[in-house]
Design a protein around this motif. Structure first.
Motif, PDB file in Angstrom:
ATOM      1  N   GLY A 192       0.805  -1.226   0.000  1.00 40.64           N
ATOM      2  CA  GLY A 192       0.000   0.000   0.000  1.00 40.64           C
ATOM      3  C   GLY A 192       0.831   1.267   0.000  1.00 40.64           C
ATOM      4  N   LEU A 193       2.156   1.140   0.043  1.00 38.70           N
ATOM      5  CA  LEU A 193       3.019   2.320   0.079  1.00 38.70           C
ATOM      6  C   LEU A 193       3.223   2.894  -1.318  1.00 38.70           C
ATOM      7  N   SER A 194       3.621   4.150  -1.364  1.00 40.02           N
ATOM      8  CA  SER A 194       3.898   4.790  -2.658  1.00 40.02           C
ATOM      9  C   SER A 194       5.171   4.217  -3.258  1.00 40.02           C
ATOM     10  N   ASP A 195       5.335   4.382  -4.572  1.00 41.08           N
ATOM     11  CA  ASP A 195       6.540   3.898  -5.254  1.00 41.08           C
ATOM     12  C   ASP A 195       7.792   4.526  -4.654  1.00 41.08           C
ATOM     13  N   ARG A 196       7.710   5.809  -4.377  1.00 40.99           N
ATOM     14  CA  ARG A 196       8.880   6.525  -3.826  1.00 40.99           C
ATOM     15  C   ARG A 196       9.296   5.924  -2.472  1.00 40.99           C
ATOM     16  N   THR A 197       8.324   5.674  -1.615  1.00 37.93           N
ATOM     17  CA  THR A 197       8.618   5.087  -0.301  1.00 37.93           C
ATOM     18  C   THR A 197       9.194   3.689  -0.448  1.00 37.93           C
ATOM     19  N   ARG A 198       8.631   2.905  -1.354  1.00 37.35           N
ATOM     20  CA  ARG A 198       9.163   1.552  -1.595  1.00 37.35           C
ATOM     21  C   ARG A 198      10.585   1.606  -2.133  1.00 37.35           C
ATOM     22  N   ARG A 199      10.868   2.584  -2.975  1.00 35.92           N
ATOM     23  CA  ARG A 199      12.238   2.714  -3.506  1.00 35.92           C
ATOM     24  C   ARG A 199      13.234   2.980  -2.371  1.00 35.92           C
ATOM     25  N   TRP A 200      12.869   3.869  -1.439  1.00 40.15           N
ATOM     26  CA  TRP A 200      13.769   4.180  -0.333  1.00 40.15           C
ATOM     27  C   TRP A 200      13.894   2.999   0.623  1.00 40.15           C
ATOM     28  N   MET A 201      12.838   2.246   0.778  1.00 36.37           N
ATOM     29  CA  MET A 201      12.939   1.023   1.583  1.00 36.37           C
ATOM     30  C   MET A 201      13.878   0.024   0.908  1.00 36.37           C
ATOM     31  N   GLN A 202      13.802  -0.046  -0.401  1.00 37.20           N
ATOM     32  CA  GLN A 202      14.687  -0.942  -1.146  1.00 37.20           C
ATOM     33  C   GLN A 202      16.149  -0.506  -0.996  1.00 37.20           C
ATOM     34  N   VAL A 203      16.397   0.799  -0.978  1.00 38.18           N
ATOM     35  CA  VAL A 203      17.754   1.311  -0.751  1.00 38.18           C
ATOM     36  C   VAL A 203      18.259   0.815   0.604  1.00 38.18           C
ATOM     37  N   LEU A 204      17.426   0.956   1.634  1.00 33.53           N
ATOM     38  CA  LEU A 204      17.815   0.519   2.972  1.00 33.53           C
ATOM     39  C   LEU A 204      18.109  -0.981   3.000  1.00 33.53           C
ATOM     40  N   ILE A 205      17.244  -1.764   2.382  1.00 38.28           N
ATOM     41  CA  ILE A 205      17.428  -3.218   2.362  1.00 38.28           C
ATOM     42  C   ILE A 205      18.717  -3.588   1.629  1.00 38.28           C
ATOM     43  N   GLU A 206      18.937  -2.988   0.469  1.00 38.44           N
ATOM     44  CA  GLU A 206      20.152  -3.304  -0.304  1.00 38.44           C
ATOM     45  C   GLU A 206      21.401  -2.852   0.438  1.00 38.44           C
ATOM     46  N   ALA A 207      21.323  -1.706   1.119  1.00 43.27           N
ATOM     47  CA  ALA A 207      22.477  -1.217   1.888  1.00 43.27           C
ATOM     48  C   ALA A 207      22.792  -2.171   3.043  1.00 43.27           C
ATOM     49  N   LEU A 264      36.296 -17.247   0.077  1.00 42.80           N
ATOM     50  CA  LEU A 264      36.554 -15.806   0.061  1.00 42.80           C
ATOM     51  C   LEU A 264      36.406 -15.201  -1.337  1.00 42.80           C
ATOM     52  N   VAL A 265      36.812 -15.932  -2.351  1.00 42.03           N
ATOM     53  CA  VAL A 265      36.743 -15.403  -3.725  1.00 42.03           C
ATOM     54  C   VAL A 265      35.303 -15.053  -4.121  1.00 42.03           C
ATOM     55  N   PRO A 266      34.357 -16.003  -4.050  1.00 47.44           N
ATOM     56  CA  PRO A 266      32.982 -15.620  -4.394  1.00 47.44           C
ATOM     57  C   PRO A 266      32.362 -14.667  -3.366  1.00 47.44           C
ATOM     58  N   ALA A 267      32.844 -14.689  -2.122  1.00 51.77           N
ATOM     59  CA  ALA A 267      32.317 -13.763  -1.114  1.00 51.77           C
ATOM     60  C   ALA A 267      32.670 -12.322  -1.478  1.00 51.77           C
ATOM     61  N   ILE A 268      33.874 -12.103  -1.965  1.00 52.39           N
ATOM     62  CA  ILE A 268      34.287 -10.761  -2.389  1.00 52.39           C
ATOM     63  C   ILE A 268      33.483 -10.322  -3.610  1.00 52.39           C
ATOM     64  N   VAL A 269      33.316 -11.230  -4.563  1.00 51.00           N
ATOM     65  CA  VAL A 269      32.520 -10.907  -5.757  1.00 51.00           C
ATOM     66  C   VAL A 269      31.080 -10.585  -5.355  1.00 51.00           C
ATOM     67  N   THR A 270      30.514 -11.375  -4.455  1.00 52.65           N
ATOM     68  CA  THR A 270      29.145 -11.142  -3.985  1.00 52.65           C
ATOM     69  C   THR A 270      29.036  -9.807  -3.266  1.00 52.65           C
ATOM     70  N   ALA A 271      30.018  -9.475  -2.449  1.00 56.16           N
ATOM     71  CA  ALA A 271      30.006  -8.190  -1.744  1.00 56.16           C
ATOM     72  C   ALA A 271      30.055  -7.031  -2.739  1.00 56.16           C
ATOM     73  N   ALA A 272      30.873  -7.172  -3.782  1.00 56.01           N
ATOM     74  CA  ALA A 272      30.960  -6.120  -4.807  1.00 56.01           C
ATOM     75  C   ALA A 272      29.622  -5.964  -5.533  1.00 56.01           C
ATOM     76  N   ILE A 273      28.987  -7.078  -5.847  1.00 57.32           N
ATOM     77  CA  ILE A 273      27.674  -7.028  -6.503  1.00 57.32           C
ATOM     78  C   ILE A 273      26.648  -6.374  -5.581  1.00 57.32           C
ATOM     79  N   ALA A 274      26.700  -6.691  -4.290  1.00 58.31           N
ATOM     80  CA  ALA A 274      25.753  -6.110  -3.332  1.00 58.31           C
ATOM     81  C   ALA A 274      25.945  -4.602  -3.216  1.00 58.31           C
ATOM     82  N   VAL A 275      27.185  -4.155  -3.182  1.00 54.88           N
ATOM     83  CA  VAL A 275      27.455  -2.708  -3.134  1.00 54.88           C
ATOM     84  C   VAL A 275      26.946  -2.048  -4.411  1.00 54.88           C
ATOM     85  N   TYR A 276      27.201  -2.671  -5.550  1.00 57.01           N
ATOM     86  CA  TYR A 276      26.701  -2.152  -6.825  1.00 57.01           C
ATOM     87  C   TYR A 276      25.178  -2.036  -6.800  1.00 57.01           C
ATOM     88  N   MET A 277      24.491  -3.079  -6.318  1.00 57.43           N
ATOM     89  CA  MET A 277      23.026  -3.048  -6.284  1.00 57.43           C
ATOM     90  C   MET A 277      22.507  -1.986  -5.322  1.00 57.43           C
TER      91      MET A 277
END
Length: 197
Positions: A105-120, A162-175
């Protein structure tokens, strides 16, 4: 430019997931063979087999019929590697489980900011995990700890993960950065399921 960067990250995540899938398949086959070998060994050691066909039982046991030596140790190291291989794919395709009951029921803008928080939060957690894996690897290397059966250095498991963990961390930061850009501009740059790669 953004489309090219996204294709690169998407391709890396896909390749890591495929590698993780191959490793997981090999681990499953190894485990199945080990279980079959363990059951066969139990049968060959059974009273019935030892009393009816002791020669055949001894020949098969001497030939190596039995569980794969160190299967559990190999499984532990391989599973950690595979899990981190899959996490990058899950991050870039937004494949994590979600519950939309409270946010529908939230606005798109609010959902986008929630997504930022989740991805961060995901990015921070995955970076922290990679850092802790690195520290754990160094600690085990200094201690010269080895696995119980195969006696290979325990830090190898950490280095492998560690190798895929670093790659995954980089992808998470990118997202996280992508979702931040989407929230700031209030427009979708990539589809939630990664369909527009």
């Amino acid at each position: 430019m953004f489309a090219t960067i996204h294709r690169i990250f998407y391709g890396i995540a896909w390749l890591m997931a495929v590698i993780g899938g191959l490793v997981l398949t090999i681990l499953v086959l190894m485990l199945c063979l080990s279980i079959i070998g363990r059951e066969a060994s139990d049968l060959l050691h059974s009273t019935w087999m030892q009393s009816t066909m002791p020669g055949l039982a001894r020949q098969l046991l001497d030939a190596g019929v039995g569980p794969i030596f160190g299967d559990y140790e190999l499984l532990v190291g391989g599973l950690a590697f595979a899990v981190f291989c899959f996490l990058g794919w899950c991050q870039i395709t937004a494949g994590h489980a979600t519950v939309d009951v409270f946010t529908s029921g939230l606005s798109d803008r609010t959902r986008r900011w929630m997504q930022v928080l989740i991805e961060a939060l995901f990015a921070a957690a995955l970076v922290l995990i990679a850092v802790q894996l690195y520290d754990g690897m160094n600690t085990l290397a200094r201690r010269r700890s080895t696995t119980f059966l195969l006696q290979y250095p325990l830090w190898w498991n950490y280095a492998l993960a560690l190798v895929p963990a670093i790659v995954t961390a980089a992808i998470a930061v990118y997202m996280a950065l992508v979702r931040l850009a989407e929230a700031v501009t209030n427009r979708t740059l990539i589809a939630t399921a990664g369909a527009d790669h």
